[in-house]
Write a protein that holds these residues in place. Structure first.
Motif, PDB file in Angstrom:
ATOM      1  N   GLY A 130       0.837  -1.184   0.000  1.00 25.66           N
ATOM      2  CA  GLY A 130       0.000   0.000   0.000  1.00 25.66           C
ATOM      3  C   GLY A 130       0.874   1.237   0.000  1.00 25.66           C
ATOM      4  N   ASP A 131       0.313   2.378   0.475  1.00 24.68           N
ATOM      5  CA  ASP A 131       1.050   3.638   0.487  1.00 24.68           C
ATOM      6  C   ASP A 131       2.212   3.572   1.476  1.00 24.68           C
ATOM      7  N   ASN A 132       3.421   3.789   0.966  1.00 24.77           N
ATOM      8  CA  ASN A 132       4.636   3.873   1.774  1.00 24.77           C
ATOM      9  C   ASN A 132       5.630   4.753   1.024  1.00 24.77           C
ATOM     10  N   THR A 133       6.486   5.478   1.734  1.00 23.08           N
ATOM     11  CA  THR A 133       7.483   6.296   1.044  1.00 23.08           C
ATOM     12  C   THR A 133       8.418   5.423   0.221  1.00 23.08           C
ATOM     13  N   ASN A 134       9.018   4.415   0.848  1.00 26.28           N
ATOM     14  CA  ASN A 134       9.799   3.400   0.143  1.00 26.28           C
ATOM     15  C   ASN A 134       9.126   2.054   0.378  1.00 26.28           C
ATOM     16  N   LEU A 135       9.062   1.244  -0.646  1.00 23.07           N
ATOM     17  CA  LEU A 135       8.482  -0.089  -0.461  1.00 23.07           C
ATOM     18  C   LEU A 135       9.509  -1.028   0.158  1.00 23.07           C
ATOM     19  N   VAL A 136      10.682  -1.126  -0.460  1.00 25.02           N
ATOM     20  CA  VAL A 136      11.779  -1.939   0.076  1.00 25.02           C
ATOM     21  C   VAL A 136      13.066  -1.140  -0.066  1.00 25.02           C
ATOM     22  N   PHE A 137      13.826  -1.027   1.022  1.00 23.94           N
ATOM     23  CA  PHE A 137      15.088  -0.288   1.004  1.00 23.94           C
ATOM     24  C   PHE A 137      16.184  -1.161   1.582  1.00 23.94           C
ATOM     25  N   VAL A 138      17.239  -1.392   0.791  1.00 20.37           N
ATOM     26  CA  VAL A 138      18.406  -2.146   1.239  1.00 20.37           C
ATOM     27  C   VAL A 138      19.573  -1.177   1.362  1.00 20.37           C
ATOM     28  N   ASP A 139      20.107  -1.047   2.565  1.00 18.32           N
ATOM     29  CA  ASP A 139      21.272  -0.197   2.835  1.00 18.32           C
ATOM     30  C   ASP A 139      22.448  -1.112   3.132  1.00 18.32           C
ATOM     31  N   SER A 140      23.404  -1.146   2.214  1.00 16.11           N
ATOM     32  CA  SER A 140      24.508  -2.105   2.327  1.00 16.11           C
ATOM     33  C   SER A 140      25.700  -1.564   3.099  1.00 16.11           C
ATOM     34  N   THR A 141      25.601  -0.374   3.668  1.00 16.36           N
ATOM     35  CA  THR A 141      26.773   0.288   4.252  1.00 16.36           C
ATOM     36  C   THR A 141      27.488  -0.585   5.270  1.00 16.36           C
ATOM     37  N   ALA A 142      26.756  -1.326   6.060  1.00 23.41           N
ATOM     38  CA  ALA A 142      27.369  -2.089   7.150  1.00 23.41           C
ATOM     39  C   ALA A 142      27.507  -3.573   6.843  1.00 23.41           C
ATOM     40  N   GLY A 143      27.662  -3.974   5.581  1.00 24.62           N
ATOM     41  CA  GLY A 143      27.842  -5.395   5.312  1.00 24.62           C
ATOM     42  C   GLY A 143      27.524  -5.791   3.898  1.00 24.62           C
ATOM     43  N   ALA A 144      27.019  -7.016   3.753  1.00 24.19           N
ATOM     44  CA  ALA A 144      26.717  -7.592   2.446  1.00 24.19           C
ATOM     45  C   ALA A 144      25.324  -8.218   2.472  1.00 24.19           C
ATOM     46  N   PRO A 145      24.297  -7.418   2.672  1.00 22.54           N
ATOM     47  CA  PRO A 145      22.940  -7.976   2.785  1.00 22.54           C
ATOM     48  C   PRO A 145      22.356  -8.360   1.433  1.00 22.54           C
ATOM     49  N   THR A 146      21.529  -9.369   1.434  1.00 24.87           N
ATOM     50  CA  THR A 146      20.743  -9.747   0.269  1.00 24.87           C
ATOM     51  C   THR A 146      19.278  -9.776   0.667  1.00 24.87           C
ATOM     52  N   VAL A 147      18.439  -9.157  -0.146  1.00 22.29           N
ATOM     53  CA  VAL A 147      16.995  -9.223   0.058  1.00 22.29           C
ATOM     54  C   VAL A 147      16.365  -9.752  -1.219  1.00 22.29           C
ATOM     55  N   ILE A 148      15.525 -10.767  -1.077  1.00 26.30           N
ATOM     56  CA  ILE A 148      14.831 -11.372  -2.208  1.00 26.30           C
ATOM     57  C   ILE A 148      13.342 -11.046  -2.080  1.00 26.30           C
ATOM     58  N   VAL A 149      12.794 -10.424  -3.113  1.00 24.39           N
ATOM     59  CA  VAL A 149      11.377 -10.050  -3.139  1.00 24.39           C
ATOM     60  C   VAL A 149      10.688 -10.946  -4.158  1.00 24.39           C
ATOM     61  N   ASN A 150       9.788 -11.796  -3.687  1.00 22.71           N
ATOM     62  CA  ASN A 150       9.168 -12.819  -4.540  1.00 22.71           C
ATOM     63  C   ASN A 150       7.663 -12.592  -4.686  1.00 22.71           C
ATOM     64  N   THR A 151       7.208 -12.504  -5.921  1.00 23.50           N
ATOM     65  CA  THR A 151       5.774 -12.557  -6.247  1.00 23.50           C
ATOM     66  C   THR A 151       4.962 -11.580  -5.392  1.00 23.50           C
ATOM     67  N   CYS A 152       5.375 -10.320  -5.442  1.00 22.78           N
ATOM     68  CA  CYS A 152       4.673  -9.276  -4.710  1.00 22.78           C
ATOM     69  C   CYS A 152       3.884  -8.396  -5.668  1.00 22.78           C
ATOM     70  N   ARG A 153       2.962  -7.606  -5.103  1.00 19.87           N
ATOM     71  CA  ARG A 153       2.096  -6.777  -5.930  1.00 19.87           C
ATOM     72  C   ARG A 153       1.985  -5.375  -5.338  1.00 19.87           C
ATOM     73  N   ILE A 154       2.044  -4.374  -6.215  1.00 21.95           N
ATOM     74  CA  ILE A 154       1.778  -2.996  -5.812  1.00 21.95           C
ATOM     75  C   ILE A 154       0.299  -2.731  -6.054  1.00 21.95           C
ATOM     76  N   LYS A 155      -0.414  -2.323  -5.007  1.00 21.53           N
ATOM     77  CA  LYS A 155      -1.844  -2.090  -5.147  1.00 21.53           C
ATOM     78  C   LYS A 155      -2.133  -0.931  -6.093  1.00 21.53           C
ATOM     79  N   THR A 156      -3.292  -0.953  -6.700  1.00 20.12           N
ATOM     80  CA  THR A 156      -3.708   0.095  -7.620  1.00 20.12           C
ATOM     81  C   THR A 156      -3.789   1.441  -6.904  1.00 20.12           C
ATOM     82  N   GLY A 157      -3.199   2.469  -7.524  1.00 14.00           N
ATOM     83  CA  GLY A 157      -3.286   3.819  -6.996  1.00 14.00           C
ATOM     84  C   GLY A 157      -2.403   4.105  -5.799  1.00 14.00           C
ATOM     85  N   VAL A 158      -1.437   3.225  -5.536  1.00  9.08           N
ATOM     86  CA  VAL A 158      -0.559   3.404  -4.379  1.00  9.08           C
ATOM     87  C   VAL A 158       0.381   4.587  -4.586  1.00  9.08           C
TER      88      VAL A 158
END
Length: 301
Positions: A130-158
């Motif tokens: 739904g409404d959010n400033t950022n949907l997913v934010f990965v900040d790698s400054t402190a390491g080596a993170p991996t984020v996997i986003v699978n089969t997601c949907r942005i709602k209409t008019g978000v």
């Protein structure tokens, strides 16, 4: 069920289960944060699953520890920020959130999901944004993170500013697989669907079929800068102001892009202003809406 059981035989794992409900019974919880904060001993050999029932849950920021996995009921569980200036979920290594809707992190810089540093994977599955400033934010400054986003949907008019963002000086990876959504309406002007920067970071987009309606509401489909590595195997964009945008800032990005389709852009299908951009670019778009200051790429079709 879980991504990692490092150093352990999965058959020896005992999954601990907690329940969150609007009307909790004995030993159950009425909010997600309290349930997760009660966990003190999650490990590879003792992972936890937090099951969330139907309803709207107004929550303070929820930090999901390693080996904790949050599961809602798809189409029925909604998690909303109690304070719009706060992030909703903070992910750690070997954690996951699935099958729920997230909304309400609409303050400056707030995110539905955030991962800061760390190592190994966290996953986000079957989420409705739904409404959010950022949907997913990965900040790698402190390491080596991996984020996997699978089969997601942005709602209409978000409404959002940056959809899926990765930045920082570490070795981060953001993988987005099979994203769908319709972004249109009045007053909705997202800056970027994907915003990627950092010479040691990677953005990987697989089987993404995001349809953009109401031309001009999305400023950039993909914004790549400061030496980031971009890999795209399949993606469809319709109606962004710019499809792929590479400004002349910092190091040139490294592109490995095929199967990218951009239809009905307002200004440019592809705009590459950084002359140090390298790699491969292939797909389907109108060549009369291509702006490349210099063409260092191996292929432009």
């Amino acid at each position: 069920l879980f991504l990692h059981q490092e150093g352990n035989d999965n058959r020896l794992s005992t999954v601990q289960k907690l329940t969150v409900k609007k009307n909790p019974g004995s030993g159950q919880f009425s909010n997600i944060k309290d349930a997760i904060d009660s966990i003190a001993d999650a490990s590879a050999s003792k992972p936890y699953q937090v099951n969330i029932g139907p309803g709207i849950y107004e929550e303070d920021t929820i930090t999901v520890p390693s080996y904790v996995h949050v599961r809602g009921e798809r189409g029925a569980t909604i998690v909303e920020a109690s304070n719009p200036n706060d992030d909703i979920f903070l992910l750690n290594s070997n954690s996951s959130v699935a099958q729920l809707a997230v909304q309400g992190a609409t303050g400056p810089g707030a995110s539905a999901f955030k991962r800061i540093g760390g190592s190994t994977e966290a996953s986000i599955d079957l989420i409705e944004f739904g409404d959010n400033t950022n949907l997913v934010f990965v900040d790698s400054t402190a390491g080596a993170p991996t984020v996997i986003v699978n089969t997601c949907r942005i709602k209409t008019g978000v409404e959002f500013v940056d959809g899926f963002k990765i930045s920082g000086s570490g070795n981060g990876t953001l993988i987005v697989n099979n994203l769908t959504g319709f972004i249109f309406g009045t007053g909705i002007n997202p800056t970027s669907l994907f915003d990627a920067s950092g010479s040691t970071n990677k953005l990987i987009i697989l089987a993404s079929n995001t349809r953009i309606e109401a031309p001009g509401t999305l400023q950039n489909g993909i914004l790549a800068k400061d030496g980031v590595q971009i890999f795209i195997s399949a993606m469809n964009l319709i109606g962004p102001t710019k499809g792929l945008s590479v400004p002349n800032t910092g190091d040139g990005p490294i592109l490995d892009i095929s199967g990218l389709s951009i239809a009905d852009p307002i200004t440019y299908s592809v705009e590459i202003l950084n002359p140090n951009t390298t790699g491969f670019l292939n797909g389907a778009w109108s060549l009369d809406k291509v702006n490349i200051e210099e063409n260092p790429l191996e292929s432009l079709i």
